[in-house]
Design a protein around this motif. Sequence first.
Motif, short mmCIF file in Angstrom:
data_model
loop_
_atom_site.label_atom_id
_atom_site.label_comp_id
_atom_site.label_asym_id
_atom_site.label_seq_id
_atom_site.Cartn_x
_atom_site.Cartn_y
_atom_site.Cartn_z
N UNK A 222 11.55 1.27 -35.68
CA UNK A 222 11.63 -0.16 -35.97
C UNK A 222 10.26 -0.84 -35.98
N UNK A 223 10.19 -1.89 -36.80
CA UNK A 223 8.93 -2.65 -36.95
C UNK A 223 8.33 -3.08 -35.62
N UNK A 224 9.22 -3.49 -34.69
CA UNK A 224 8.72 -3.96 -33.38
C UNK A 224 7.80 -2.93 -32.74
N UNK A 225 8.13 -1.65 -32.90
CA UNK A 225 7.30 -0.60 -32.31
C UNK A 225 6.09 -0.29 -33.17
N UNK A 226 6.30 -0.33 -34.48
CA UNK A 226 5.21 0.05 -35.39
C UNK A 226 4.05 -0.92 -35.33
N UNK A 227 4.36 -2.17 -34.95
CA UNK A 227 3.29 -3.15 -34.87
C UNK A 227 2.41 -2.96 -33.64
N UNK A 228 2.90 -2.18 -32.70
CA UNK A 228 2.14 -1.98 -31.45
C UNK A 228 1.25 -0.75 -31.55
N UNK A 229 0.26 -0.68 -30.67
CA UNK A 229 -0.51 0.57 -30.59
C UNK A 229 0.40 1.61 -29.93
N UNK A 230 0.12 2.90 -30.13
CA UNK A 230 0.96 3.92 -29.50
C UNK A 230 1.10 3.71 -27.99
N UNK A 231 0.02 3.30 -27.34
CA UNK A 231 0.07 3.11 -25.89
C UNK A 231 1.03 1.99 -25.51
N UNK A 232 0.93 0.87 -26.24
CA UNK A 232 1.83 -0.27 -25.98
C UNK A 232 3.28 0.10 -26.30
N UNK A 233 3.44 0.85 -27.41
CA UNK A 233 4.79 1.21 -27.84
C UNK A 233 5.52 1.98 -26.75
N UNK A 234 4.77 2.80 -26.02
CA UNK A 234 5.39 3.63 -24.98
C UNK A 234 6.05 2.81 -23.88
N UNK A 235 5.64 1.54 -23.69
CA UNK A 235 6.29 0.77 -22.63
C UNK A 235 7.26 -0.28 -23.18
N UNK A 236 7.59 -0.20 -24.47
CA UNK A 236 8.57 -1.11 -25.06
C UNK A 236 9.98 -0.55 -24.82
N UNK A 237 10.95 -1.46 -24.64
CA UNK A 237 12.31 -0.97 -24.33
C UNK A 237 12.93 -0.16 -25.47
N UNK A 238 12.55 -0.52 -26.72
CA UNK A 238 13.10 0.21 -27.87
C UNK A 238 12.64 1.67 -27.90
N UNK A 239 11.46 1.89 -27.32
CA UNK A 239 10.90 3.25 -27.25
C UNK A 239 11.87 4.15 -26.50
N UNK A 240 12.36 3.64 -25.36
CA UNK A 240 13.27 4.43 -24.53
C UNK A 240 14.59 4.69 -25.27
N UNK A 241 15.08 3.67 -25.98
CA UNK A 241 16.32 3.82 -26.73
C UNK A 241 16.20 4.95 -27.76
N UNK A 242 15.12 4.92 -28.53
CA UNK A 242 14.96 5.95 -29.57
C UNK A 242 14.70 7.32 -28.95
N UNK A 243 13.96 7.31 -27.85
CA UNK A 243 13.70 8.57 -27.15
C UNK A 243 15.03 9.25 -26.78
N UNK A 244 15.94 8.45 -26.21
CA UNK A 244 17.25 9.00 -25.81
C UNK A 244 18.02 9.54 -27.00
N UNK A 245 17.96 8.80 -28.11
CA UNK A 245 18.67 9.21 -29.32
C UNK A 245 18.16 10.57 -29.82
N UNK A 246 16.82 10.68 -29.90
CA UNK A 246 16.23 11.92 -30.41
C UNK A 246 16.49 13.06 -29.43
N UNK A 247 16.40 12.74 -28.15
CA UNK A 247 16.64 13.74 -27.11
C UNK A 247 18.04 14.34 -27.26
#
Length: 254
Positions: A222-247
């Motif tokens: 999602x755009x919300x994550x793409x706008x962030x640097x990789x480091x910032x993205x890692x602490x966004x709540x959407x990051x965890x959601x997608x991580x779980x999905x892929x996992x």
Amino acid sequence: MSFLEINHVHHTYFTKTSATTALSDVSIQIEEGEFISFLGPSGCGKTTLLSIIAGLLSPTQGKVYLESKPIDTSNDHIGYMLQQDYLFPWKTIEDNILLGLKLSNQLTNETKQYALDLLGKMGLKGVEKQYPKQLSGGMRQRVALVRTLATEPKILMLDEPFSALDYQTKLKLEDLVSNTLKAFGKTAILVTHDIGESIAMSDKVYLFAANPGRVHKMFTIPDELRQLTPFEARSHELYTTIFQKIWKELESLE
Ligand code: ADP
Ligand code: MG
């Protein structure tokens, strides 16, 4: 047609006694400037696919087009960044970063200056006359990135470039590579088995399955994550959601 089109690619390696199907019916479209990840366990054909895109290997079936033209074997459209930096230990950093330009007959005063400026932008001003062994692993990977970008390739392929680095260096380098490629508008393909890295860095993640290697699923970040640097993205709540999905998808493949 997309910038890069991978159309129904199939690849089987034949040896005297066996045949291994490394890729089965892989079709992927990549737009110019996109950052794509190929994610999957080892043996699912990621490196084989990169070699085919680079024109180093002809697929047994299917075709790859770059800007509507079939990939050729001249290879100057591709820049590579690998797990090992492959810097020549007996050459200075300056000679190392100019090597790609020399090999492709592109070395001029102008391209040389471009490469040296790039080195400065990577925070490596002043290391020109040093040798690779005098630099840390993260610094050497930055040098390797400069060498790759200096030839202005149309696509950058990153085959697990961070996997040999310590965690802190890896996170810093992810940000640097991401910012640099965004600034240049480069199209890039990252091969990784690190779910977090693929989410934090890319626009789209292609999850591969093995035996035979194939695309299992594609995830759009999602755009919300793409706008962030990789480091910032890692602490966004959407990051965890997608991580779980892929996992979950990965688990379902086992
Ligand atoms: P990945 O990069 O995802 O680990 P590879 O593309 O390296 O996967 O390999 C995919 C499959 O093809 C594996 O089963 C591997 O053993 C096989 N393979 C890769 N290279 C060769 C080769 N040169 N000859 C025979 N088999 C190969
Ligand atoms: Mg590989």
